[in-house]
Enzyme design. Structure first.
Site, mmCIF file in Angstrom:
data_model
loop_
_atom_site.group_PDB
_atom_site.id
_atom_site.type_symbol
_atom_site.label_atom_id
_atom_site.label_comp_id
_atom_site.label_asym_id
_atom_site.label_seq_id
_atom_site.Cartn_x
_atom_site.Cartn_y
_atom_site.Cartn_z
ATOM 1 N N SER A 180 0.795 -1.223 0.000
ATOM 2 C CA SER A 180 0.000 0.000 0.000
ATOM 3 C C SER A 180 0.831 1.278 0.000
ATOM 4 O O SER A 180 0.340 2.315 -0.399
ATOM 5 C CB SER A 180 -0.967 -0.004 1.180
ATOM 6 O OG SER A 180 -0.283 -0.255 2.386
ATOM 7 N N HIS A 208 -5.564 -3.252 -2.327
ATOM 8 C CA HIS A 208 -5.217 -2.281 -3.371
ATOM 9 C C HIS A 208 -5.192 -2.908 -4.765
ATOM 10 O O HIS A 208 -4.799 -2.246 -5.723
ATOM 11 C CB HIS A 208 -3.871 -1.636 -3.073
ATOM 12 C CG HIS A 208 -3.958 -0.553 -2.041
ATOM 13 N ND1 HIS A 208 -4.493 0.683 -2.303
ATOM 14 C CD2 HIS A 208 -3.614 -0.552 -0.726
ATOM 15 C CE1 HIS A 208 -4.445 1.418 -1.209
ATOM 16 N NE2 HIS A 208 -3.928 0.695 -0.233
ATOM 17 N N LYS A 239 -12.008 0.702 -1.048
ATOM 18 C CA LYS A 239 -11.059 1.393 -1.939
ATOM 19 C C LYS A 239 -11.663 1.479 -3.339
ATOM 20 O O LYS A 239 -12.562 2.279 -3.544
ATOM 21 C CB LYS A 239 -9.704 0.698 -1.855
ATOM 22 C CG LYS A 239 -9.091 0.994 -0.492
ATOM 23 C CD LYS A 239 -7.771 0.366 -0.225
ATOM 24 C CE LYS A 239 -7.254 0.868 1.125
ATOM 25 N NZ LYS A 239 -6.532 -0.134 1.879
HETATM 26 C C1 LIG Z 1 -6.545 -0.274 3.333
HETATM 27 C C2 LIG Z 1 -6.081 -1.639 3.613
HETATM 28 C C3 LIG Z 1 -6.760 -2.459 4.515
HETATM 29 C C4 LIG Z 1 -7.912 -1.950 5.325
HETATM 30 O O1 LIG Z 1 -9.065 -1.868 4.567
HETATM 31 P P1 LIG Z 1 -10.307 -1.020 5.154
HETATM 32 O O2 LIG Z 1 -11.453 -1.559 4.391
HETATM 33 O O3 LIG Z 1 -10.011 0.406 4.875
HETATM 34 O O4 LIG Z 1 -10.373 -1.324 6.608
HETATM 35 C C5 LIG Z 1 -6.323 -3.753 4.686
HETATM 36 N N1 LIG Z 1 -5.251 -4.223 4.012
HETATM 37 C C6 LIG Z 1 -4.558 -3.458 3.144
HETATM 38 C C7 LIG Z 1 -3.392 -4.032 2.427
HETATM 39 C C8 LIG Z 1 -4.945 -2.141 2.930
HETATM 40 O O5 LIG Z 1 -4.254 -1.381 2.090
#
Ligand SMILES: *Cc1c(COP(=O)(O)O)cnc(C)c1O
Length: 391
Positions: A180, A208, A239
């Site tokens: 990320s 992602h 996301k």
């Molecule tokens: C953003 C992210 C999460 C968390 O996801 P949310 O739905 O925002 O809680 C988990 N794992 C990774 C790799 C992320 O980038």
């Protein structure tokens, strides 16, 4: 109020170091441009890869769901909080990910916590990439399993860890699909080969990658042609999907087990109708509007190349996540403030989110950005970068 002096001292130190941050409220919807402090600026900080946060189809689905089913669900899933639409979303996700079943959690964060803490106990070992997301790290902290951390995307280091893990009941390799903060892709084919050689399970967190990589955004497993060879796929609905939530796509056995043992699933209320319906619609949009993903990748190539031509270092990024490397923590925040002044919003990221000395301004382009906006953003990066001596 008295009693917080010890943490106030820490905050004061952060202020001295220039790393203390305040939250920046948006005064508009999330989009390629947002309003901050009354100024309309180009948004390069969101995870809204496909612009789905305000896609008309998602908004309409949410409104219709509120009209028909109300604002909340009133219960956890296992008591009275499972609606038909929750099942529909899970079936859609399982089909999309080519797995037997899927289960939705409140967020991607809680999905990792729920899966890892339920699946492993003291007879098992978890083997984790050193740059995995905080939610994986916290999920591992909640298990009694033995832990091994391998060097970032280093397959020799992973194999060493596997060789030392022969005595455990289960070995689980866990990795981000796309990292990320750096935007590089995990070497999943090699990871799967090693897992098969050493009889380990593989868990990929495609937060992602879903909506970004693979056919219609199915994620890294599909991107690498590994359907059926990765045991657990975690994804987020927050996301590219544009709404809120997380899910795990896997075997029916694991899903049945998590319905009984996944603690966030068991002890936290289910998604409200608006959220659930918008997520269902988002999966349909991924299938029916694949041009969004094409535009995302065109914009990614255009912007990344532009940054590199200006002399910025973009690390190992291979995806729409493009870090503009700065190094010094305070300078990264200063750079971020400067570009905001010139009309571009991209956050500085520093320790502890990334290692000390690797501070950066992190950018993510979306399918919504026009070439004009991206050109304007590049001009702003150039001006601020020169002023601060970064290029
Ligand atoms: C953003 C992210 C999460 C968390 O996801 P949310 O739905 O925002 O809680 C988990 N794992 C990774 C790799 C992320 O980038």
């Amino acid at each position: 109020m008295k009693g917080f002096e010890h943490i106030q001292a820490e905050l004061n130190e952060m202020k001295k170091q220039g790393t203390f941050r305040t939250l920046i409220p948006l005064e508009s919807d999330q989009g390629s441009r947002v309003t901050i402090n009354g100024n309309n600026v180009i948004q390069l900080s969101s995870n809204n890869y496909l612009g789905l946060t305000s896609h008309p189809r998602l908004k309409n689905a949410a409104i219709r769901a509120v009209e028909a089913y109300g604002a909340g669900t009133g219960s956890v899933r296992t008591i009275a909080g499972t609606f038909n639409m929750h099942k529909q979303l899970e079936e859609k996700l399982a089909n999309f990910k080519h797995t037997e079943a899927a289960l939705v959690f409140q967020s991607g964060f809680t999905t990792n916590q729920g899966v890892l803490s339920a699946l492993l106990n003291e007879q098992d070992v978890v083997i984790s990439d050193e740059l995995n997301h905080a939610s994986i790290i916290d999920g591992i902290r909640l298990t009694k399993a033995a832990r091994k951390v391998y060097k970032h995307v280093d397959m020799k280091s992973l194999e060493d860890a596997l060789k030392q893990s022969g005595t455990y009941r289960k070995r689980l390799i866990v990795t981000d699909g796309v990292f990320s903060m750096d935007g590089n892709i995990a070497p999943l084919p090699e990871i799967v080969e090693l897992a098969e050689k050493y009889d380990a399970l593989v868990m990929v967190d495609d937060a992602h990658a879903s909506g970004v990589l693979g056919a219609n955004g199915r994620g890294t497993v599909n991107h690498f042609g590994l359907d059926g060879r990765v045991h657990i796929q975690v994804g987020t609905l927050s996301k590219a999907i544009g709404v809120l939530g997380g899910y795990v796509a896997s075997s029916q056995t694991l899903i049945d087990y998590l319905i009984h043992k996944g603690r966030p699933f068991l002890f936290s209320t289910s998604h409200p109708p608006a959220v659930t319906a918008a997520c269902i619609e988002a999966i349909d949009v991924l299938i029916e509007e694949p041009q969004l993903i094409e535009t995302l990748w065109e914009n990614t190539a255009f912007f990344k190349k532009g940054l590199q031509q200006l002399g910025f270092k973009t690390g190992s990024s291979e995806t729409p996540i493009t870090p503009v490397m700065v190094g010094d923590e305070a300078l990264a925040h200063h750079f971020s403030d400067k570009i905001l002044e010139y009309g571009v919003f991209a956050q500085g990221i520093a320790f502890p989110t990334v290692a000390k000395g690797l501070a950066r301004v992190r950018t993510i382009v979306t399918a919504e950005h026009t070439k004009g906006e991206l050109t304007e953003a590049l001009q702003v990066f150039e001006k601020a970068g020169k002023e601060l001596g970064i290029i």
